[in-house]
Write a protein that holds these residues in place. Structure first.
Motif, PDB file in Angstrom:
ATOM      1  N   HIS A 156       0.596  -1.236   0.291  1.00  0.00           N
ATOM      2  CA  HIS A 156       0.163   0.254   0.184  1.00  0.00           C
ATOM      3  C   HIS A 156       1.131   1.308  -0.186  1.00  0.00           C
ATOM      4  N   THR A 157       2.299   1.412  -0.137  1.00  0.00           N
ATOM      5  CA  THR A 157       2.818   2.312   0.101  1.00  0.00           C
ATOM      6  C   THR A 157       2.643   2.959  -1.143  1.00  0.00           C
ATOM      7  N   PRO A 158       3.041   3.848  -1.687  1.00  0.00           N
ATOM      8  CA  PRO A 158       2.806   4.970  -2.216  1.00  0.00           C
ATOM      9  C   PRO A 158       4.270   4.946  -3.332  1.00  0.00           C
ATOM     10  N   LEU A 159       4.334   5.177  -4.551  1.00  0.00           N
ATOM     11  CA  LEU A 159       5.230   5.202  -5.351  1.00  0.00           C
ATOM     12  C   LEU A 159       5.614   6.789  -5.154  1.00  0.00           C
ATOM     13  N   SER A 160       6.486   6.713  -4.686  1.00  0.00           N
ATOM     14  CA  SER A 160       7.524   8.167  -4.214  1.00  0.00           C
ATOM     15  C   SER A 160       8.448   7.858  -3.444  1.00  0.00           C
ATOM     16  N   ARG A 161       9.429   8.303  -3.726  1.00  0.00           N
ATOM     17  CA  ARG A 161      10.670   8.641  -3.005  1.00  0.00           C
ATOM     18  C   ARG A 161      10.614   9.095  -1.715  1.00  0.00           C
ATOM     19  N   ARG A 162       9.969   9.803  -1.315  1.00  0.00           N
ATOM     20  CA  ARG A 162       9.358   9.829   0.195  1.00  0.00           C
ATOM     21  C   ARG A 162       9.050   9.208   0.739  1.00  0.00           C
ATOM     22  N   ASP A 163       8.261   8.176  -0.430  1.00  0.00           N
ATOM     23  CA  ASP A 163       7.797   6.866   0.936  1.00  0.00           C
ATOM     24  C   ASP A 163       8.503   5.483   0.928  1.00  0.00           C
ATOM     25  N   LEU A 164       9.054   5.421  -0.382  1.00  0.00           N
ATOM     26  CA  LEU A 164       9.663   4.398  -0.341  1.00  0.00           C
ATOM     27  C   LEU A 164      11.023   4.019   0.730  1.00  0.00           C
ATOM     28  N   ALA A 165      11.787   5.709   0.507  1.00  0.00           N
ATOM     29  CA  ALA A 165      12.958   5.314   1.426  1.00  0.00           C
ATOM     30  C   ALA A 165      13.246   4.646   2.267  1.00  0.00           C
ATOM     31  N   PRO A 166      12.267   5.534   3.783  1.00  0.00           N
ATOM     32  CA  PRO A 166      12.352   4.597   4.846  1.00  0.00           C
ATOM     33  C   PRO A 166      12.106   2.793   4.529  1.00  0.00           C
ATOM     34  N   LEU A 167      11.532   2.259   3.712  1.00  0.00           N
ATOM     35  CA  LEU A 167      11.813   1.055   3.295  1.00  0.00           C
ATOM     36  C   LEU A 167      12.853   0.344   2.333  1.00  0.00           C
ATOM     37  N   GLY A 168      13.963   1.565   2.332  1.00  0.00           N
ATOM     38  CA  GLY A 168      14.750   0.956   1.787  1.00  0.00           C
ATOM     39  C   GLY A 168      15.063   0.665  -0.024  1.00  0.00           C
ATOM     40  N   ALA A 169      13.569   1.141  -0.519  1.00  0.00           N
ATOM     41  CA  ALA A 169      13.559   1.132  -1.367  1.00  0.00           C
ATOM     42  C   ALA A 169      13.530   2.666  -2.531  1.00  0.00           C
ATOM     43  N   SER A 170      13.377   2.585  -3.680  1.00  0.00           N
ATOM     44  CA  SER A 170      12.554   3.978  -4.543  1.00  0.00           C
ATOM     45  C   SER A 170      12.045   3.546  -5.700  1.00  0.00           C
ATOM     46  N   PRO A 171      11.871   4.838  -6.757  1.00  0.00           N
ATOM     47  CA  PRO A 171      11.200   3.993  -7.632  1.00  0.00           C
ATOM     48  C   PRO A 171      11.788   3.492  -9.139  1.00  0.00           C
ATOM     49  N   GLY A 172      13.706   3.945  -8.558  1.00  0.00           N
ATOM     50  CA  GLY A 172      14.685   3.843  -9.497  1.00  0.00           C
ATOM     51  C   GLY A 172      13.905   3.556 -10.816  1.00  0.00           C
ATOM     52  N   ALA A 173      14.314   3.161 -11.864  1.00  0.00           N
ATOM     53  CA  ALA A 173      14.618   2.596 -13.000  1.00  0.00           C
ATOM     54  C   ALA A 173      12.801   2.617 -13.720  1.00  0.00           C
ATOM     55  N   GLY A 174      12.062   2.509 -13.011  1.00  0.00           N
ATOM     56  CA  GLY A 174      10.610   2.659 -13.215  1.00  0.00           C
ATOM     57  C   GLY A 174       9.532   1.488 -13.333  1.00  0.00           C
ATOM     58  N   VAL A 175      10.383   0.103 -12.321  1.00  0.00           N
ATOM     59  CA  VAL A 175      10.005  -0.747 -12.589  1.00  0.00           C
ATOM     60  C   VAL A 175       9.752  -1.276 -11.196  1.00  0.00           C
ATOM     61  N   LEU A 176       8.061  -2.590 -11.582  1.00  0.00           N
ATOM     62  CA  LEU A 176       7.481  -2.768 -10.119  1.00  0.00           C
ATOM     63  C   LEU A 176       7.268  -4.665 -11.337  1.00  0.00           C
ATOM     64  N   VAL A 177       7.717  -5.347 -10.536  1.00  0.00           N
ATOM     65  CA  VAL A 177       7.610  -6.906 -10.721  1.00  0.00           C
ATOM     66  C   VAL A 177       7.003  -7.789  -9.677  1.00  0.00           C
ATOM     67  N   ALA A 178       5.926  -8.801  -9.541  1.00  0.00           N
ATOM     68  CA  ALA A 178       5.265  -9.415  -8.913  1.00  0.00           C
ATOM     69  C   ALA A 178       5.326 -10.404  -9.272  1.00  0.00           C
ATOM     70  N   LEU A 179       6.173 -10.692  -7.699  1.00  0.00           N
ATOM     71  CA  LEU A 179       6.422 -12.137  -7.666  1.00  0.00           C
ATOM     72  C   LEU A 179       5.548 -12.807  -6.900  1.00  0.00           C
TER      73      LEU A 179
END
Length: 441
Positions: free
Chosen positions: A299-322
């Motif tokens: 449920h995390t928003p796709l933004s640097r601000r919201d993903l950064a605390p989780l150690g993530a970022s939008p990066g190269a614009g990729v989402l892969v569902a596992l």
């Protein structure tokens, strides 16, 4: 030409207000120069930036809040100003290499809206005083090379550009899209990261100030120049305005390239891609140099601000569902093997650190690890960041660390009981063979 022939994916249904992909959704075909001019009008070079008041392009981009869409998220206006302030004539580079294997967004954008990208590059060149724009593609994409050659010929015949545009085909390796790799190759060297100062904005191609942006960023530049900062800010969040292109793949109903406002929850992005086809255990964000997020964080928003605390970022614009039916450790081990094989081998972290981490992770995924190996893997992973000649080891370390966190229960099971049944199933992620590049030139 359909989206399937361009990207290997189907294109999901149109969002409420597409921007970069508006022309494609309107016509369903790649835009010729006449299509482009009919949709967007002439270039705003000789008229006002935006619709209300005259504003220099760097000021418009700063007010818009546009950041780079290639992965680092650096403020676009700041780059332009640094290059424009250089003492020698500047150079502009369009980075369309897209060496991230899980991404197709720039490839798709160039296929359906090439003149939006090229027009943005020309506007940027005029803003920094450049006389040449270099467009860099992987030489393996011969069809796209021919298509862009035709687009450049259209522009020359129409005399729409005040600068020279040159198309190049480069070796396609994971690190060949790094900014100093492109500069080094264009200067006659190998397509490997240069490492160290000075920054290319100060001394790049032929020791000239060099402005380098990926294809999507320059397309946004073209739109901000036409419609202004206030229009750009109508999408996204206050801190991170605008839209972004995402390549969504894995266990979703309609894998493809999406354009979404920044700040869109990850679950909404997955729903736009047809929704999960199986229960999900995690999503890979940002690409092979990105991070795994467990299902509880979707449920995390796709933004640097919201993903950064989780150690993530939008990066190269990729989402892969596992899905749960896959083994996250085995999938990560394959990615790490690929990253190790595609290192530049110019520094210790790449030459020794990445293969060591990849080997330890492969042992863990295969159920051949013990607590000593796990401790060693964590220690090696922690040593990689900020030590390489480029950021390649940092991305591999981020991926490995996030996998140990997101798949913590699997780590315990693999240590205690050996590899899980899912580890022996066919892979779910499309990872190229882990073979070293044949050439860097």
């Amino acid at each position: 030409m359909t989206s399937a022939t361009i990207t290997g994916f189907r294109l999901p249904p149109a969002p409420d207000a597409p921007r970069l992909l508006a022309g494609w959704y309107a016509t369903g075909r790649p835009a010729s120069l006449s299509d482009h001019l009919r949709h967007y009008g002439p270039s705003p070079v000789s008229r006002t930036i935006g619709t209300r008041a005259a504003m220099p392009l760097p000021d418009a981009l700063e007010t818009a809040g546009l950041t780079g869409r290639g992965g680092a998220g650096f403020p676009t206006a700041r780059k332009l100003r640094t290059v424009a302030d250089g003492r020698r004539r500047a150079v502009v580079v369009v980075n369309a290499m897209e060496s991230e294997p899980a991404s197709r967004k720039d490839e798709f954008l160039l296929a359906v809206a090439p003149h939006l990208v090229l027009g943005g590059a020309v506007l940027a060149a005029l803003a920094v005083g450049a006389d040449t724009v270099h467009v860099c593609l992987p030489r393996t994409r011969s069809a796209q090379y021919q298509q862009l050659s035709a687009a450049l010929a259209e522009r020359r015949r129409a005399r729409v550009d005040a600068v020279r545009l040159r198309l190049h085909g480069l070796p396609h390796t994971y690190v060949s899209s790094e900014s100093t790799s492109l500069v080094r190759w264009l200067d006659g060297g190998p397509a490997r990261p240069r490492g160290g100062p000075p920054r290319i904005e100060e001394r790049g191609i032929d020791r000239r100030p060099t402005l380098l942006h990926n294809a999507e960023t320059l397309a946004h530049v073209a739109l901000v120049a036409r419609y202004g900062p206030a229009w750009f800010r109508q999408a996204g969040t206050t801190e991170e305005p605008g839209t972004a292109l995402l390549t969504v793949s894995g266990a979703v109903g309609v894998p493809g390239v999406l354009e979404v406002p920044l700040g869109t929850p990850l679950t909404t992005v997955l729903d736009l891609a047809g929704g999960p086809t199986e229960p999900l255990q995690a999503v890979l964000t940002g690409g092979f140099a990105g991070a795994w997020l467990g299902a509880a964080r979707l449920h995390t928003p796709l933004s640097r601000r919201d993903l950064a605390p989780l150690g993530a970022s939008p990066g190269a614009g990729v989402l892969v569902a596992l899905p749960h039916s896959a083994c996250g450790l085995a999938e990560t081990a394959r990615i790490l093997a690929y990253l190790a094989a595609h290192s530049a081998r110019q520094c210790g972290p790449c030459h020794f650190g990445l293969p060591a981490v990849a080997a330890d992770f492969a042992a863990l995924a295969a159920g051949r690890a013990d607590r000593v190996l796990l401790d060693r893997l964590r220690r090696r992973t922690a040593l990689l960041p900020d030590r390489g000649a480029c950021r390649h080891p940092d991305g591999a370390a981020r991926l490995a660390a996030s996998a140990l966190d997101a798949f913590a229960d699997d780590v315990t099971r693999h240590l205690d009981d050996g590899a899980c049944p899912a580890a022996h199933r066919p892979p779910r992620l499309a990872v190229p063979p882990a073979t070293p590049p044949e050439t860097w030139r």
